[in-house]
Enzyme design. Structure first.
Site, PDB file in Angstrom:
ATOM      1  N   GLU A 165      13.134 -15.120 -21.054  1.00  0.00           N
ATOM      2  CA  GLU A 165      13.142 -13.659 -21.145  1.00  0.00           C
ATOM      3  C   GLU A 165      13.173 -13.141 -22.580  1.00  0.00           C
ATOM      4  OE1 GLU A 165      16.359 -12.546 -18.542  1.00  0.00           O
ATOM      5  OE2 GLU A 165      15.446 -13.553 -16.825  1.00  0.00           O
TER       6      GLU A 165
ATOM      7  N   ASN B  14       9.641 -18.589 -20.328  1.00  0.00           N
ATOM      8  CA  ASN B  14       9.774 -18.047 -18.983  1.00  0.00           C
ATOM      9  C   ASN B  14      10.154 -16.564 -19.062  1.00  0.00           C
ATOM     10  OD1 ASN B  14      10.032 -18.737 -16.107  1.00  0.00           O
ATOM     11  ND2 ASN B  14      12.242 -18.421 -16.334  1.00  0.00           N
TER      12      ASN B  14
ATOM     13  N   ASP C 273      11.327 -14.570  -5.396  1.00  0.00           N
ATOM     14  CA  ASP C 273      12.004 -13.963  -4.244  1.00  0.00           C
ATOM     15  C   ASP C 273      11.461 -12.551  -4.076  1.00  0.00           C
ATOM     16  OD1 ASP C 273      13.451 -12.562  -6.207  1.00  0.00           O
ATOM     17  OD2 ASP C 273      15.270 -13.730  -5.915  1.00  0.00           O
TER      18      ASP C 273
ATOM     19  N   HIS D 236      10.326 -12.116  -9.404  1.00  0.00           N
ATOM     20  CA  HIS D 236      11.371 -11.451  -8.612  1.00  0.00           C
ATOM     21  C   HIS D 236      10.787 -10.121  -8.133  1.00  0.00           C
ATOM     22  CE1 HIS D 236      14.591 -14.227  -9.543  1.00  0.00           C
ATOM     23  NE2 HIS D 236      14.318 -14.141 -10.830  1.00  0.00           N
TER      24      HIS D 236
ATOM     25  N   GLU E  71      10.820 -18.397 -10.170  1.00  0.00           N
ATOM     26  CA  GLU E  71      12.024 -17.823  -9.551  1.00  0.00           C
ATOM     27  C   GLU E  71      11.658 -16.870  -8.416  1.00  0.00           C
ATOM     28  OE1 GLU E  71      14.768 -16.178 -12.423  1.00  0.00           O
ATOM     29  OE2 GLU E  71      14.353 -17.745 -13.891  1.00  0.00           O
TER      30      GLU E  71
HETATM   31  O1  G3I Z   1      31.118 -19.432 -11.942  1.00  0.00           O
HETATM   32  C1  G3I Z   1      31.825 -18.213 -12.130  1.00  0.00           C
HETATM   33  C2  G3I Z   1      33.133 -18.261 -11.413  1.00  0.00           C
HETATM   34  O2  G3I Z   1      33.954 -19.245 -12.000  1.00  0.00           O
HETATM   35  C3  G3I Z   1      33.788 -16.887 -11.502  1.00  0.00           C
HETATM   36  O3  G3I Z   1      34.975 -16.880 -10.758  1.00  0.00           O
HETATM   37  C4  G3I Z   1      32.872 -15.810 -10.970  1.00  0.00           C
HETATM   38  C5  G3I Z   1      33.464 -14.420 -11.098  1.00  0.00           C
HETATM   39  O4  G3I Z   1      32.478 -13.434 -11.204  1.00  0.00           O
HETATM   40  O5  G3I Z   1      31.665 -15.855 -11.702  1.00  0.00           O
HETATM   41  C6  G3I Z   1      30.987 -17.094 -11.585  1.00  0.00           C
HETATM   42  O6  G3I Z   1      29.825 -17.038 -12.364  1.00  0.00           O
HETATM   43  C7  G3I Z   1      28.768 -16.255 -11.823  1.00  0.00           C
HETATM   44  C8  G3I Z   1      27.559 -17.181 -11.698  1.00  0.00           C
HETATM   45  O7  G3I Z   1      26.417 -16.447 -11.317  1.00  0.00           O
HETATM   46  C9  G3I Z   1      27.787 -18.286 -10.670  1.00  0.00           C
HETATM   47  O8  G3I Z   1      28.012 -17.746  -9.430  1.00  0.00           O
HETATM   48  C10 G3I Z   1      28.467 -15.126 -12.774  1.00  0.00           C
HETATM   49  O9  G3I Z   1      29.526 -14.208 -12.759  1.00  0.00           O
HETATM   50  C11 G3I Z   1      27.179 -14.439 -12.378  1.00  0.00           C
HETATM   51  O10 G3I Z   1      26.829 -13.488 -13.381  1.00  0.00           O
HETATM   52  C12 G3I Z   1      26.067 -15.460 -12.265  1.00  0.00           C
HETATM   53  O11 G3I Z   1      24.905 -14.784 -11.857  1.00  0.00           O
HETATM   54  C13 G3I Z   1      23.704 -15.479 -12.116  1.00  0.00           C
HETATM   55  C14 G3I Z   1      22.821 -14.641 -13.035  1.00  0.00           C
HETATM   56  O12 G3I Z   1      21.583 -15.317 -13.237  1.00  0.00           O
HETATM   57  C15 G3I Z   1      23.457 -14.400 -14.388  1.00  0.00           C
HETATM   58  O13 G3I Z   1      22.723 -13.514 -15.084  1.00  0.00           O
HETATM   59  C16 G3I Z   1      22.989 -15.711 -10.801  1.00  0.00           C
HETATM   60  O14 G3I Z   1      23.746 -16.612  -9.998  1.00  0.00           O
HETATM   61  C17 G3I Z   1      21.608 -16.301 -11.051  1.00  0.00           C
HETATM   62  O15 G3I Z   1      20.875 -16.323  -9.853  1.00  0.00           O
HETATM   63  C18 G3I Z   1      20.859 -15.428 -12.052  1.00  0.00           C
HETATM   64  O16 G3I Z   1      19.621 -16.049 -12.310  1.00  0.00           O
HETATM   65  C19 G3I Z   1      18.742 -15.367 -13.199  1.00  0.00           C
HETATM   66  C20 G3I Z   1      17.959 -16.435 -13.956  1.00  0.00           C
HETATM   67  O17 G3I Z   1      18.840 -17.307 -14.581  1.00  0.00           O
HETATM   68  C21 G3I Z   1      16.997 -15.804 -14.954  1.00  0.00           C
HETATM   69  N1  G3I Z   1      16.141 -14.835 -14.304  1.00  0.00           N
HETATM   70  C22 G3I Z   1      16.811 -13.815 -13.511  1.00  0.00           C
HETATM   71  C23 G3I Z   1      17.730 -14.459 -12.482  1.00  0.00           C
HETATM   72  C24 G3I Z   1      18.405 -13.395 -11.616  1.00  0.00           C
HETATM   73  O18 G3I Z   1      19.256 -12.591 -12.371  1.00  0.00           O
END
Ligand code: G3I
Length: 373
Positions: A183, A224, A291, A260, A289
């Protein structure tokens, strides 16, 4: 490091592959969300023919030499057997959804935690799946010591170089492709304002690619981004960047297109043309990615529209030989990131929350089945 493949000893890879058609057929035939007739796949000639039913198949069985992958996250990989079964049966590639990002991997400077990524890589190896590495240079999910730190340009460059060398080096030979830079552009196609751009200038992209290549001479190196499926300001910016990098001899193998989709927006009609212009630069491309989200509750018409977005994306990839495959960003609505980022929206995946395949699954299976060998 946690235990490797034996942790998943209940899922014997060979037995699983042999059982795949039976399991797939059972799921497909009892889905509570039937595909619309026009989207229902004609089963391919491959696959077994259990007595009393027609031939059946799974996504990976009909993908040929293309990748059909999915994002994978913990803890569901550790705890949800239904999730594990679909993952192993349907997909020939995986991308750790979060486990390879900077925050989880290097939570304190110089201290690396590979436990989550190792577990996903072990599962993939046990089930004959390739692994995409996501991601090395991003503005998001950075650890506090990095995002809140104060560094000179030289220090920041060293931090980035060390992170890339360590992470890519550790998985050399195990990860077939890396989203080295994720990004880099804002929605209008200008450079995204990040700690990397501010600290290192635009040259951070070329540097990151060179450092990744030094750490693994074989892995495919990608840039990406999202909202660059069709030809628009953002994909134009990507095109100009990668053209310039290729002209400079920077090691770059591919462009990742996240895909997305938001069903409130029209499907971009010029995806294949966009893929081809990158291919014409000598690059491979991949949907990384995929969806398709929409406003809940789900309706038959939304699910049918979603199926066309999935199917057309897979077909666009298959129409361009440089497109190596499609990765979905999670395969089940049970664990999708969408409702957390877009409250009120969701149902973006191939399977519903009960791991029942949706019309979108049928569309992807049909598109893969129709591919020219
Ligand atoms: O692992 C921690 C956990 O320990 C904690 O208790 C909890 C509390 O909020 O957070 C957990 O981490 C989260 C993580 O996902 C795992 O679940 C983060 O807060 C959360 O922000 C994170 O979100 C991810 C996001 O990227 C971050 O920006 C999404 O799962 C993931 O699907 C998303 O993926 C991104 C790609 O990397 C790049 N392109 C866009 C895509 C969608 O946003």
């Amino acid at each position: 490091m946690r235990p490797g493949p034996l942790r998943f000893g209940w899922l014997r890879p060979v037995g699983l592959i042999l059982a795949a058609p039976l399991i797939a057929g059972a799921l497909w035939s009892c889905g509570s969300t039937p595909a619309t007739p026009s989207l229902a796949p004609e089963p391919p000639a491959t696959g077994s023919t259990p007595s009393g039913s027609g031939p059946i198949s799974t996504l990976r069985m009909v993908a040929g030499n293309r990748l059909i992958g999915t994002a994978v996250a913990l803890p569901q990989l550790q705890t949800d057997t239904g999730y594990q079964e679909v993952l192993a049966r349907e997909f020939n590639a995986v991308t750790p959804e979060n486990a390879l990002k900077w925050g989880p991997v290097e939570p304190a400077q110089g201290t690396f935690d590979w436990s989550g990524a190792d577990e996903i890589v072990a599962f993939a190896q046990a089930h004959g799946q390739k692994v995409r590495g996501h991601t090395l240079v991003w503005h998001n999910q950075l650890p506090g010591w990095l995002s809140g730190g104060t560094f000179t340009s030289a220090q920041l460059g060293e931090i980035l170089k060390n992170h890339i060398a360590t992470e890519v080096g550790r998985y050399a030979g195990k990860i077939y492709a890396w989203d080295v830079v994720n990004e880099p552009f804002a929605d209008d196609g200008t450079w995204r304002d990040t700690i990397w751009l501010r600290g290192l200038g635009q040259g951070y992209v070329a540097d990151a690619l060179r450092w990744a290549r030094a750490a693994d001479p074989i892995a495919k190196l990608y840039i990406n981004d999202y909202d660059n499926e069709g030809i628009n300001a953002k994909s134009d910016a990507m095109y100009e960047l990668v053209k310039s990098l290729k002209a400079q001899g920077v090691p770059l193998d591919g462009v990742g297109i996240q895909a997305h989709y938001d069903l409130a927006k029209p499907f971009p009609s010029d995806i294949a043309a966009n893929l081809r212009r990158f291919a014409d630069l000598g690059l491979e491309v991949a949907f990384t990615e995929l969806d398709a989200r929409f406003q809940l509750p789900a309706t038959e018409s939304a699910l049918a529209q979603q199926a066309t977005y999935y199917g057309q994306t897979v077909s666009a990839c298959l129409a361009v030989s440089a497109c190596v495959g499609v990765t979905v960003w999670g395969f089940t609505d049970k664990y999708s990131w969408v409702p957390f980022s877009f409250p009120g929206e969701g149902a973006a995946c191939l399977y519903d929350e009960n791991l029942v395949p949706k019309a979108a699954y049928g569309a992807v299976l049909a598109a893969l089945t129709a591919r020219t060998p």
